[in-house]
Write an enzyme that holds these catalytic residues in place. Structure first.
Site, PDB file in Angstrom:
ATOM      1  N   ASP A 219     -42.963 -24.233  13.981  1.00  0.00           N
ATOM      2  CA  ASP A 219     -42.985 -25.001  15.244  1.00  0.00           C
ATOM      3  C   ASP A 219     -43.868 -24.294  16.267  1.00  0.00           C
ATOM      4  O   ASP A 219     -43.474 -23.309  16.881  1.00  0.00           O
ATOM      5  CB  ASP A 219     -41.540 -25.097  15.771  1.00  0.00           C
ATOM      6  CG  ASP A 219     -41.430 -26.074  16.929  1.00  0.00           C
ATOM      7  OD1 ASP A 219     -40.316 -26.214  17.448  1.00  0.00           O
ATOM      8  OD2 ASP A 219     -42.441 -26.693  17.302  1.00  0.00           O
TER       9      ASP A 219
ATOM     10  N   ASP B 290     -30.723 -21.759  30.537  1.00  0.00           N
ATOM     11  CA  ASP B 290     -32.014 -21.448  31.184  1.00  0.00           C
ATOM     12  C   ASP B 290     -31.744 -21.219  32.669  1.00  0.00           C
ATOM     13  O   ASP B 290     -32.406 -20.426  33.327  1.00  0.00           O
ATOM     14  CB  ASP B 290     -32.981 -22.640  31.078  1.00  0.00           C
ATOM     15  CG  ASP B 290     -33.336 -22.993  29.647  1.00  0.00           C
ATOM     16  OD1 ASP B 290     -33.301 -22.094  28.786  1.00  0.00           O
ATOM     17  OD2 ASP B 290     -33.622 -24.169  29.394  1.00  0.00           O
TER      18      ASP B 290
ATOM     19  N   ASP C 230     -42.842 -30.195  26.021  1.00  0.00           N
ATOM     20  CA  ASP C 230     -41.991 -29.159  25.448  1.00  0.00           C
ATOM     21  C   ASP C 230     -42.899 -28.212  24.670  1.00  0.00           C
ATOM     22  O   ASP C 230     -43.005 -28.292  23.452  1.00  0.00           O
ATOM     23  CB  ASP C 230     -40.935 -29.774  24.524  1.00  0.00           C
ATOM     24  CG  ASP C 230     -39.937 -28.707  24.070  1.00  0.00           C
ATOM     25  OD1 ASP C 230     -39.068 -29.029  23.252  1.00  0.00           O
ATOM     26  OD2 ASP C 230     -40.053 -27.557  24.529  1.00  0.00           O
TER      27      ASP C 230
ATOM     28  N   LYS D 297     -35.547 -32.603  14.283  1.00  0.00           N
ATOM     29  CA  LYS D 297     -36.457 -31.548  13.798  1.00  0.00           C
ATOM     30  C   LYS D 297     -36.091 -31.264  12.350  1.00  0.00           C
ATOM     31  O   LYS D 297     -34.909 -31.218  12.005  1.00  0.00           O
ATOM     32  CB  LYS D 297     -36.324 -30.282  14.647  1.00  0.00           C
ATOM     33  CG  LYS D 297     -37.378 -29.219  14.319  1.00  0.00           C
ATOM     34  CD  LYS D 297     -37.277 -28.021  15.258  1.00  0.00           C
ATOM     35  CE  LYS D 297     -38.304 -26.954  14.947  1.00  0.00           C
ATOM     36  NZ  LYS D 297     -38.170 -25.767  15.828  1.00  0.00           N
TER      37      LYS D 297
ATOM     38  N   HIS E 217     -42.329 -31.655  15.916  1.00  0.00           N
ATOM     39  CA  HIS E 217     -41.262 -31.789  14.909  1.00  0.00           C
ATOM     40  C   HIS E 217     -41.601 -32.830  13.851  1.00  0.00           C
ATOM     41  O   HIS E 217     -41.353 -32.606  12.658  1.00  0.00           O
ATOM     42  CB  HIS E 217     -39.933 -32.110  15.584  1.00  0.00           C
ATOM     43  CG  HIS E 217     -39.506 -31.058  16.545  1.00  0.00           C
ATOM     44  ND1 HIS E 217     -38.386 -31.173  17.331  1.00  0.00           N
ATOM     45  CD2 HIS E 217     -40.073 -29.870  16.876  1.00  0.00           C
ATOM     46  CE1 HIS E 217     -38.281 -30.086  18.085  1.00  0.00           C
ATOM     47  NE2 HIS E 217     -39.301 -29.291  17.826  1.00  0.00           N
TER      48      HIS E 217
ATOM     49  N   GLU F  76     -32.780 -35.563  19.638  1.00  0.00           N
ATOM     50  CA  GLU F  76     -34.086 -35.017  19.242  1.00  0.00           C
ATOM     51  C   GLU F  76     -34.004 -34.450  17.831  1.00  0.00           C
ATOM     52  O   GLU F  76     -33.165 -33.590  17.544  1.00  0.00           O
ATOM     53  CB  GLU F  76     -34.525 -33.921  20.204  1.00  0.00           C
ATOM     54  CG  GLU F  76     -35.834 -33.278  19.798  1.00  0.00           C
ATOM     55  CD  GLU F  76     -36.337 -32.283  20.822  1.00  0.00           C
ATOM     56  OE1 GLU F  76     -35.856 -32.311  21.971  1.00  0.00           O
ATOM     57  OE2 GLU F  76     -37.213 -31.478  20.470  1.00  0.00           O
TER      58      GLU F  76
ATOM     59  N   HIS G 169     -32.015 -26.210  29.824  1.00  0.00           N
ATOM     60  CA  HIS G 169     -30.781 -25.983  29.076  1.00  0.00           C
ATOM     61  C   HIS G 169     -29.838 -25.299  30.062  1.00  0.00           C
ATOM     62  O   HIS G 169     -30.298 -24.534  30.917  1.00  0.00           O
ATOM     63  CB  HIS G 169     -30.984 -25.026  27.904  1.00  0.00           C
ATOM     64  CG  HIS G 169     -31.969 -25.459  26.882  1.00  0.00           C
ATOM     65  ND1 HIS G 169     -33.325 -25.253  27.008  1.00  0.00           N
ATOM     66  CD2 HIS G 169     -31.792 -26.084  25.704  1.00  0.00           C
ATOM     67  CE1 HIS G 169     -33.940 -25.728  25.935  1.00  0.00           C
ATOM     68  NE2 HIS G 169     -33.041 -26.244  25.142  1.00  0.00           N
TER      69      HIS G 169
ATOM     70  N   MET H  16     -33.884 -34.595  33.250  1.00  0.00           N
ATOM     71  CA  MET H  16     -33.197 -34.358  31.981  1.00  0.00           C
ATOM     72  C   MET H  16     -32.572 -32.967  31.954  1.00  0.00           C
ATOM     73  O   MET H  16     -33.135 -32.012  32.486  1.00  0.00           O
ATOM     74  CB  MET H  16     -34.205 -34.509  30.825  1.00  0.00           C
ATOM     75  CG  MET H  16     -33.661 -34.275  29.439  1.00  0.00           C
ATOM     76  SD  MET H  16     -33.700 -32.549  28.889  1.00  0.00           S
ATOM     77  CE  MET H  16     -35.332 -32.454  28.194  1.00  0.00           C
TER      78      MET H  16
ATOM     79  N   GLU I 216     -40.315 -35.503  19.266  1.00  0.00           N
ATOM     80  CA  GLU I 216     -41.262 -34.430  19.637  1.00  0.00           C
ATOM     81  C   GLU I 216     -42.427 -34.408  18.655  1.00  0.00           C
ATOM     82  O   GLU I 216     -42.224 -34.437  17.438  1.00  0.00           O
ATOM     83  CB  GLU I 216     -40.586 -33.069  19.675  1.00  0.00           C
ATOM     84  CG  GLU I 216     -41.585 -31.933  19.968  1.00  0.00           C
ATOM     85  CD  GLU I 216     -40.980 -30.578  20.166  1.00  0.00           C
ATOM     86  OE1 GLU I 216     -39.960 -30.478  20.878  1.00  0.00           O
ATOM     87  OE2 GLU I 216     -41.503 -29.610  19.591  1.00  0.00           O
TER      88      GLU I 216
ATOM     89  N   ASP J 181     -45.429 -25.621  19.080  1.00  0.00           N
ATOM     90  CA  ASP J 181     -45.247 -26.005  20.488  1.00  0.00           C
ATOM     91  C   ASP J 181     -46.495 -25.707  21.318  1.00  0.00           C
ATOM     92  O   ASP J 181     -46.420 -25.174  22.427  1.00  0.00           O
ATOM     93  CB  ASP J 181     -44.033 -25.296  21.101  1.00  0.00           C
ATOM     94  CG  ASP J 181     -42.709 -25.820  20.538  1.00  0.00           C
ATOM     95  OD1 ASP J 181     -41.702 -25.085  20.632  1.00  0.00           O
ATOM     96  OD2 ASP J 181     -42.696 -26.944  20.014  1.00  0.00           O
TER      97      ASP J 181
ATOM     98  N   ASP K 299     -40.993 -35.580  23.907  1.00  0.00           N
ATOM     99  CA  ASP K 299     -41.443 -34.179  24.005  1.00  0.00           C
ATOM    100  C   ASP K 299     -42.871 -34.098  23.497  1.00  0.00           C
ATOM    101  O   ASP K 299     -43.129 -34.201  22.296  1.00  0.00           O
ATOM    102  CB  ASP K 299     -40.548 -33.271  23.149  1.00  0.00           C
ATOM    103  CG  ASP K 299     -39.301 -32.817  23.906  1.00  0.00           C
ATOM    104  OD1 ASP K 299     -38.528 -32.013  23.353  1.00  0.00           O
ATOM    105  OD2 ASP K 299     -39.106 -33.284  25.043  1.00  0.00           O
TER     106      ASP K 299
HETATM  107  C1  DIG Z   1     -36.843 -27.889  21.038  1.00  0.00           C
HETATM  108  O1  DIG Z   1     -37.902 -28.734  20.724  1.00  0.00           O
HETATM  109  C2  DIG Z   1     -35.833 -28.596  21.883  1.00  0.00           C
HETATM  110  C3  DIG Z   1     -35.214 -27.673  22.864  1.00  0.00           C
HETATM  111  O2  DIG Z   1     -36.266 -27.006  23.491  1.00  0.00           O
HETATM  112  C4  DIG Z   1     -34.552 -28.603  23.825  1.00  0.00           C
HETATM  113  O3  DIG Z   1     -33.208 -28.651  23.516  1.00  0.00           O
HETATM  114  C5  DIG Z   1     -35.173 -29.947  23.571  1.00  0.00           C
HETATM  115  C6  DIG Z   1     -35.454 -30.642  24.860  1.00  0.00           C
HETATM  116  O4  DIG Z   1     -36.800 -30.900  25.043  1.00  0.00           O
HETATM  117  N1  DIG Z   1     -36.325 -29.655  22.720  1.00  0.00           N
HETATM  118 MN    MN Z   2     -38.293 -30.464  22.035  1.00  0.00          MN
HETATM  119 MN    MN Z   3     -40.613 -27.787  19.177  1.00  0.00          MN
END
Ligand code: DIG
Ligand code: MN
Ligand code: MN
Length: 386
Positions: free
Chosen positions: A254, A56, A286, A182, A219, A180, A53, A87, A216, A256, A244
Site C-alpha cells: 500500500d 490521531d 488518503d 482493502k 486498495h 472501506e 481516527h 469524516m 480507495e 498511498d 479515498d
Molecule cells: C487506510 O486506507 C484507511 C485508514 O487510513 C482510515 O481508517 C481510512 C479512512 O480514510 N483509510
Molecule cells: Mn483509506
Molecule cells: Mn491505503
C-alpha cells in the site's frame, strides 16, 4: 497556473499530512506535529476539511486533562482556519489488542472492547462535526484460515456494525457509515477485500440505508482492479458517500502516493466519472508525502493532490467539449430504432419479434469501432496537444 481549491471539498486525514515518514525499514524523518498545527498547515494549503481516527486526535492513553486541552486547541484551529470535519473513524488496528482484528477477533473481550472504543470515537467525531463515519477493517483478516472460520468472521462483522448502527440511531446522531475495503496489509488476507464485497455485505445489514462505501484507489489497485469501475458500481448503487484518493503501482504494498503519481490516465477516467456524475461528497486524499520530504515537501504533496484533481477535472471538461471526440462517441453509441423496439421491460410480443428477427452476424462483427482513434485522441488531450 493557479487553481481555486475552494471549488471542491478537498480533505486530508490528520494521519496523512501528519505522517512522519516512518516505514517498516526506517524511523521518523519528520518531527510529529500536533493536531492543531496540522489543521493550520491544511488551512495554509487551502484544504476544505480534515478527518481523523480517534487516536490521531486523542492518544489512547491520554489523561482527561490532556484530552480536553487537545480538543480545545483542535477546535480553535478549526475556527481560525474555517476547516470542517466531514469524516471521522476509529483506529481499530494500531494497538496490540487488535493484533487479531477488532469486530472479527476470536477473543470476545477484544470484540467487546472494539465496540466500546468505536462508540466513544463516534461521540468524538460527532462532537467535531462529522456527518460520515468510516470503517476500515485494518486487521479484520487472517494469515491462516486454520484460525478463523470466514463465515463466522462475516457474522461477527455484521453483528458489530448492526450494533453500532443502532447506537447512532439511539443517540439521534446525524451520521452515516462508509465501509472501506482493502485486500491485504497489514493482515495476510483481509475480509471484504474489495468494494464489491462491501456493497454485497451492506445489503445484509439491519440498517443498510445508513451504510455506504469509501473506496480507495490504492486498495483496489492492490487487488489488480480497475478503480473507476469499482467506483462506478458504488455510484450507480447510490452508495458512494466518500472516496479515498491516492495512487498505487499494481502489485505493490500500500503505497498511498500523492494522487496522480503513478497512473495519470486512470486518474483521469476516475475524475471524469466523478465530474460527469456531479459527485458532491468530500474528495479525501488518503495519502502521504515521500519519506524524502520535510514539511515544505508535505505542503507540496497536499497542493499536488488538489492541483492534479483540478487539472484532470479541466481535462474532463475539455473531453466533453472536444468536437472530434464527441462526434466519435455519438457515432459509437448511436441508437438503432429497429433494435430499440427489443429493449426495456420484457413482453411476449418483444420476445416473439426478437426470435423472428434475422441478424447478419458476420456483417455486424465486421464493423470497426474506431476505439484506437478514440483512445489516441484521449491520450493527445491528456498530453496537451489537442
Ligand atoms: C487506510 O486506507 C484507511 C485508514 O487510513 C482510515 O481508517 C481510512 C479512512 O480514510 N483509510
Ligand atoms: Mn483509506
Ligand atoms: Mn491505503
Amino acid at each position: 497556473m493557479t487553481y481555486d481549491f475552494s471549488k471542491k471539498k478537498f480533505t486530508f486525514g490528520l494521519w496523512t499530512v501528519g505522517n512522519t515518514g516512518a516505514d517498516p525499514f526506517g524511523g521518523d524523518v519528520r518531527a510529529k506535529k500536533s493536531p492543531a498545527d496540522l489543521v493550520y498547515l491544511l488551512g495554509e494549503v487551502g484544504a476544505y476539511g480534515v478527518n481523523f481516527h480517534d487516536n490521531d486526535l486523542i492518544p489512547i492513553d491520554a489523561t482527561p486533562a490532556e484530552t480536553e486541552s487537545t480538543k480545545s486547541a483542535f477546535k480553535k484551529a478549526l475556527q481560525d482556519t474555517g476547516l470542517v470535519v466531514p469524516m471521522a473513524t476509529t483506529n481499530l488496528f494500531f494497538d496490540p489488542i487488535f493484533k487479531d482484528g477488532a469486530f472479527t477477533a476470536n477473543d470476545p473481550k477484544v470484540r467487546a472492547y472494539a465496540l466500546q472504543k468505536t462508540m466513544n470515537a463516534i461521540d468524538l467525531g460527532v462532537e467535531m462535526g462529522a456527518k460520515l463515519y468510516v470503517f476500515w477493517g485494518g486487521r479484520e483478516g487472517t494469515e491462516s484460515d486454520a484460525t478463523k472460520d470466514p463465515v463466522t468472521a462475516i457474522k461477527r462483522n455484521r453483528e458489530g456494525l448492526n450494533f453500532l448502527c443502532e447506537y447512532v440511531l439511539a443517540q439521534g446522531y446525524d451520521l452515516r457509515f462508509a465501509l472501506e475495503a482493502k485486500p491485504n496489509e497489514p493482515r495476510g488476507n483481509m475480509y471484504n477485500a474489495v468494494t464489491g464485497n462491501m456493497l454485497a455485505f451492506i445489503e445484509t445489514l439491519d440498517h443498510a440505508d445508513m451504510v455506504g462505501v469509501n473506496p480507495e484507489v490504492a486498495h483496489e489497485h492492490m487487488a489488480g482492479l480497475n478503480f473507476t469501475h469499482q467506483v462506478a458500481q458504488a455510484l450507480e448503487a447510490g452508495k458512494l458517500w466518500h472516496i479515498d484518493l491516492n495512487d498505487q503501482a499494481f502489485g505493490r504494498y500500500d503505497q498511498d502516493f500523492r494522487f496522480g503519481t503513478v497512473n495519470l490516465k486512470s486518474a483521469f477516467f476516475l475524475v471524469k466519472l466523478l465530474e460527469d456524475y456531479h459527485y458532491s461528497h468530500p474528495l479525501h486524499f488518503d495519502a502521504h508525502a515521500f519519506r524524502t520530504e520535510d514539511y515544505d515537501g508535505v505542503k507540496e504533496f497536499a497542493r499536488g493532490c488538489m492541483r492534479t484533481y483540478m487539472i484532470l477535472a479541466e481535462k474532463a471538461e475539455q473531453f466533453r467539449q472536444d468536437s472530434e471526440i464527441q462526434a466519435l462517441l455519438a457515432e459509437i453509441n448511436a441508437e438503432d430504432e429497429q433494435m430499440s423496439a427489443f429493449f426495456g421491460a420484457y413482453t411476449s410480443e418483444k420476445a416473439a419479434a426478437l426470435r423472428a428477427h434475422n441478424f447478419d452476424r458476420k456483417a455486424i462483427a465486421a464493423h470497426g469501432l474506431q476505439y484506437e482513434k478514440l483512445d489516441q485522441l484521449t491520450n493527445e488531450l491528456l498530453l496537451g496537444v489537442r
